[in-house]
Design a protein around this motif. Structure first.
Motif, PDB file in Angstrom:
ATOM      1  N   TYR A 586       0.833  -1.088  -0.031  1.00  0.00           N
ATOM      2  CA  TYR A 586      -0.050  -0.045   0.163  1.00  0.00           C
ATOM      3  C   TYR A 586       0.713   1.223  -0.018  1.00  0.00           C
ATOM      4  CZ  TYR A 586       1.018   0.121   4.980  1.00  0.00           C
ATOM      5  OH  TYR A 586       1.780  -0.013   6.322  1.00  0.00           O
ATOM      6  N   ILE A 588       0.793   5.755   1.029  1.00  0.00           N
ATOM      7  CA  ILE A 588       0.282   6.743   1.602  1.00  0.00           C
ATOM      8  C   ILE A 588       0.666   7.943   1.287  1.00  0.00           C
ATOM      9  CG2 ILE A 588       0.085   5.251   3.784  1.00  0.00           C
ATOM     10  CD1 ILE A 588       2.517   6.900   4.859  1.00  0.00           C
ATOM     11  N   GLU A 590       0.262  12.399   2.380  1.00  0.00           N
ATOM     12  CA  GLU A 590      -0.014  13.515   3.301  1.00  0.00           C
ATOM     13  C   GLU A 590      -0.748  14.478   2.387  1.00  0.00           C
ATOM     14  OE1 GLU A 590      -0.789  15.768   6.231  1.00  0.00           O
ATOM     15  OE2 GLU A 590      -0.041  16.489   4.754  1.00  0.00           O
ATOM     16  N   PHE A 674      -2.972  11.439   6.504  1.00  0.00           N
ATOM     17  CA  PHE A 674      -2.665  10.399   5.102  1.00  0.00           C
ATOM     18  C   PHE A 674      -3.986   9.922   4.606  1.00  0.00           C
ATOM     19  CE2 PHE A 674       1.086  10.358   8.195  1.00  0.00           C
ATOM     20  CZ  PHE A 674       1.999  10.727   7.210  1.00  0.00           C
ATOM     21  N   TYR A 675      -3.719   9.982   3.227  1.00  0.00           N
ATOM     22  CA  TYR A 675      -4.537   8.973   2.463  1.00  0.00           C
ATOM     23  C   TYR A 675      -3.773   7.875   2.045  1.00  0.00           C
ATOM     24  CZ  TYR A 675      -6.820   7.330  -1.974  1.00  0.00           C
ATOM     25  OH  TYR A 675      -7.612   6.696  -2.865  1.00  0.00           O
ATOM     26  N   LEU A 676      -4.522   6.722   2.413  1.00  0.00           N
ATOM     27  CA  LEU A 676      -4.028   5.508   2.338  1.00  0.00           C
ATOM     28  C   LEU A 676      -4.679   4.487   1.180  1.00  0.00           C
ATOM     29  CD1 LEU A 676      -2.773   2.856   4.929  1.00  0.00           C
ATOM     30  CD2 LEU A 676      -4.503   2.058   3.158  1.00  0.00           C
ATOM     31  N   ASN A 689      -9.145   2.010   0.272  1.00  0.00           N
ATOM     32  CA  ASN A 689      -8.645   2.936   0.468  1.00  0.00           C
ATOM     33  C   ASN A 689      -9.307   3.596   1.995  1.00  0.00           C
ATOM     34  OD1 ASN A 689     -10.803   5.130  -0.359  1.00  0.00           O
ATOM     35  ND2 ASN A 689     -10.235   3.787  -2.118  1.00  0.00           N
TER      36      ASN A 689
END
Length: 791
Positions: A586, A588, A590, A674-676, A689
């Protein structure tokens, strides 16, 4: 009682003698019922016991010809006639529609079977199974149709149907009575194809929305094919690059969802062949079959892979989406032979089908019934009664219940009535003259019916079924999947317990998972594991007889794809229970643009064999972080000649998976958002996500020196200062101290003269002057008094 009324009596609730009185009270026998303008619904007689049926027939008909049986003699036809008690000055507006071919057909909405359209010399749409008088369907003059002939019809919802009229596609909302020309189709077409899915949810809706519009008989390549992914609201031209190698006349193009394929029927040299566009079948074709004249192709409902190809002189079927096309097996006088409609001098006038059954009516006044399964396709002649007329059509009312439908015009009203006869197939097959063996299974049941299941990547599914054989019989249960390229299984049959009569009970346990994970198939046989797929699973009896009409197979739909209930939770513990640790790759990002963090691994230390992807590749679309996902991700752990490893020291920005990469936060206290997103293509078919925050605290300023050096320096300075505080006062009281004091005074006295710094020299002079004024005050002259001047 007016003739337009239809009265139904539930004969199961009355005694035989009472029922006999009810019938004979309106005439001299069962055959005289219609003369008394009293109609008894045939369906109510279908389940009565033989003794009661014998009383009701009253000696006028054989048992098989009695009410509700297959042989609906003319006296037992019933006519549906409603809304005609008073005169109704309704006039038809627009152009009357008609079917372009000489036969008739009833097209049903497979997801809502009460809705259907009758195509013949007139066209009728019903919302209640033709249980009312109906006006013929017309199209408004404003549509400017030159020839109002229909060549194809397809239901796309509970309120809308698509028609191909005079080469153009029109949508008709029969709830609101609104016609509309469908956009996007620029050349004439003849047919629409689709495979509706009836389960609830977005997944099924997406399948139902996929449609094709094409011109049957067009030369390939060169014929335009149109597709729609919005349920027929608009169409687009299909890219023909993938079909440029196909040559022949187009017989049709279809979505075979049960096989996760798009199939194209091509005709060349009087041979028809199905071609497929998706891997692994895109390099192979179906078995060729005789194709001498255009055939209508029916995709049977519920995504089982069953097809019917027919015209008035041909009847062919397929149980595997066209890979093998064969003739029906005719059972006649104990013999089984291939059915050749033309050699038998038959002319098919109307055909009906549901998931596992089919029937057709021929112009020679014969009615045929058959079953279609993975193990065989058998058909039998039921009767020679007077069913046929130019307007007659057949369709399945329910499983094992076949209806002969004939529109009847009315000289006084524009609405047509409907003459109907309901055929109980199960009862008809009990006729000893047909020489059919009784059904060898009493009970077959499972909870998997009427449900759709999802198998995500690396997941398994367990199902079960219960079977009770006929006493003294030993049937063989059979498990089949329509798409073995994507779905595999193993099954186990065990006996558990007995029925009250001593008959045995059997349980069938089935375990399913992706075919790739079973490890027992060749690589060129399995579908791509990266792509979603669909398959049906069916439990049937291998040696089941044709008389098992009411014992339909157990079947359901399996989606090998995204499990919408799966979510990513950035949390190790939940309600005191350790959640699954996601062992997948995965990335990530910011979201606020804070970049005070780094990664612990580089491309070299992550053992990359090609240049790894990073966020700089997607920097032009930074507002859309979802562009880096499982579809666009390329692993650096595989050789890639187009992207060799040129910069081994760049950051490796993929977390999880086979590496132990970590995030290193800089010397900053604060919140990171964070976007994961999971980019591993082998973990799940879902676009997993989430967004989460991390609060960093306790970050100290960056040290200029090493801590030990700073501590030693501070201790040394402190000790030296303490020594000076003791040593200087003691030394100043000695002779050496006085000399040092005088030396320092002289330095400060003469320093302004020799110092080159103007600013420091000025400061020192002012300091010395202020000291001299304080210690040795000068005389100040008096104002206004002349000073004494000595000569």
């Amino acid at each position: 009682m007016p003739f337009s009324s239809v009265v139904g009596i539930n004969l199961d609730t009355v005694l035989p003698s009472t029922a006999l009185k009810l019938v004979s009270g309106y005439g001299t026998g069962a055959l005289d019922v219609r003369k008394s303008k009293f109609l008894v619904q045939p369906a109510t007689c279908a389940t009565i016991n033989p003794n009661m049926a014998q009383h009701l027939c009253h000696g006028h008909l054989r048992l098989a010809e009695c009410m509700g049986s297959v042989l609906c003699m003319v006296p037992w036809f019933r006519t549906v006639r409603t809304g005609k008690v008073f005169a109704n000055p309704v006039t038809l507006e627009g152009d009357l529609l008609f079917y372009a071919f000489s036969n008739t057909v009833v097209v049903k909405n497979v997801c809502k079977t009460d809705i259907a359209v009758y195509l013949g010399q007139r066209v009728f749409i019903t919302k209640n199974r033709f249980e009312a008088s109906i006006l013929p369907l017309t199209i408004p003059k404003s549509m400017e149709v030159k020839m109002p002939s229909i060549t194809s019809a397809h239901f796309v919802s509970d309120a809308m149907i698509l028609f191909v009229i005079d080469g153009k596609v029109y949508s008709y909302n029969f709830i609101e009575d609104i016609w509309r020309t469908v956009n996007g189709i620029t050349e004439p077409v003849s047919h629409i194809s689709g495979d509706p899915c009836c389960f609830e949810g977005y997944f099924c809706l997406e399948l139902s929305n996929n449609l094709f519009a094409y011109f049957r008989g067009g030369q390939m390549p060169g014929t335009n094919i149109y597709f729609s992914n919005n349920g027929g609201f608009s169409f687009e031209l299909l890219n023909s690059d993938r079909m440029s190698h196909l040559k022949g006349l187009l017989g049709g193009i279809f979505h075979f969802h049960s096989l996760s394929q798009v199939g194209i029927l091509l005709v060349e040299n009087n041979l028809g062949t199905f071609h497929y566009l998706e891997y692994p079948l895109n390099h192979s074709t179906g078995v060729p079959f005789l194709y001498e004249s255009p055939l209508e192709v029916i995709i049977k409902p519920q995504q089982r892979g069953f097809l019917i190809l027919w015209n008035q002189k041909t009847l062919l079927v397929s149980s595997n989406s066209g890979q093998i096309v064969e003739a029906m097996q005719l059972m006649e006088e104990g013999n089984i032979n291939d059915l050749n409609v033309e050699h038998a001098k038959l002319t098919i006038h109307s055909i009906a089908s549901n998931t596992y059954e089919l029937a057709f009516l021929v112009e020679q006044d014969q009615l045929y019934y058959g079953s279609q399964s993975y193990m065989g396709n058998y058909i039998i002649k039921l009767s020679n009664q007077q069913f046929w007329s130019e307007e007659a059509s057949v369709h399945f009312w329910d499983v094992g219940m076949l209806e002969v439908l004939t529109p009847v015009s009315d000289p006084y009203f524009p609405a047509f009535d409907f003459k109907k006869c309901l055929v109980n197939v199960q009862l008809a097959l009990m006729d000893q003259s047909l020489q059919l063996e009784p059904c060898n299974v009493e009970f077959l049941e499972s909870t998997m019916e009427d449900r759709m299941f999802i198998i995500d990547m690396n997941s398994k599914l367990k199902l079960s079924a219960l079977m009770v054989p006929r006493k003294g019989m030993n049937p063989t249960p059979l498990v089949m999947v329509s798409n073995p390229h994507a779905l595999g299984f193993k099954a186990n049959l065990t006996q558990f317990g007995n029925m009250y009569d001593g008959n045995s009970k059997f349980k069938l346990d089935i375990e399913l998972q992706q075919q790739q994970h079973w490890g027992n198939s060749e690589l060129n046989f399995t579908a791509s594991i990266k792509h979603e797929a669909i398959s049906s699973i069916t439990v049937d009896i291998a040696d089941k007889t044709l008389s098992c009409v009411d014992l339909k197979p157990l079947s359901t739909l399996i989606s090998v794809g995204c499990d919408l209930t799966k979510k990513v939770i950035v949390q190790k513990w939940k309600d005191g229970t350790l959640e699954e640790i996601m062992n997948a790759e995965y990335v990530i990002l910011e979201l606020n643009g804070i970049v005070t963090y780094s990664y612990s691994l580089t491309a070299a230390t992550a053992h990359c064999r090609s240049q790894p992807q990073n966020w700089s590749i997607f920097k032009e679309d930074a507002e859309k972080p979802s562009l880096w996902n499982r579809e666009t991700y390329v692993s650096c752990h595989e050789d890639n000649q187009d992207n060799p490893l040129l910069w081994p020291n760049v950051e490796y920005q993929i977390l999880g998976g086979r590496t132990d990469n970590k995030i290193i936060f800089g010397q900053r206290n604060g919140i990171y958002t964070f976007y994961l997103t999971v980019v591993d293509p082998y973990y799940s078919y879902c676009d997993l996500n989430t967004i989460f925050s991390v609060y960093v605290y306790g970050a100290l300023p960056v040290a200029e020196f090493r801590p030990m050096t700073s501590i030693l320096l501070m201790v040394t300075v402190t000790l030296f200062t303490m020594w000076l505080a003791y040593a200087i006062p003691k030394q100043l009281r000695t002779e050496r101290g006085r000399r040092l004091t005088g030396f320092c005074f002289q330095i400060f006295k003469y320093c302004p003269g020799i110092c080159t710094c103007a600013w420091l020299r000025g400061k020192m002079r002012r300091g010395l002057r202020s000291r001299r004024v304080k210690d040795q005050p000068e005389k100040i002259p008096q104002i206004g008094k002349k000073p004494d001047i000595k000569k």
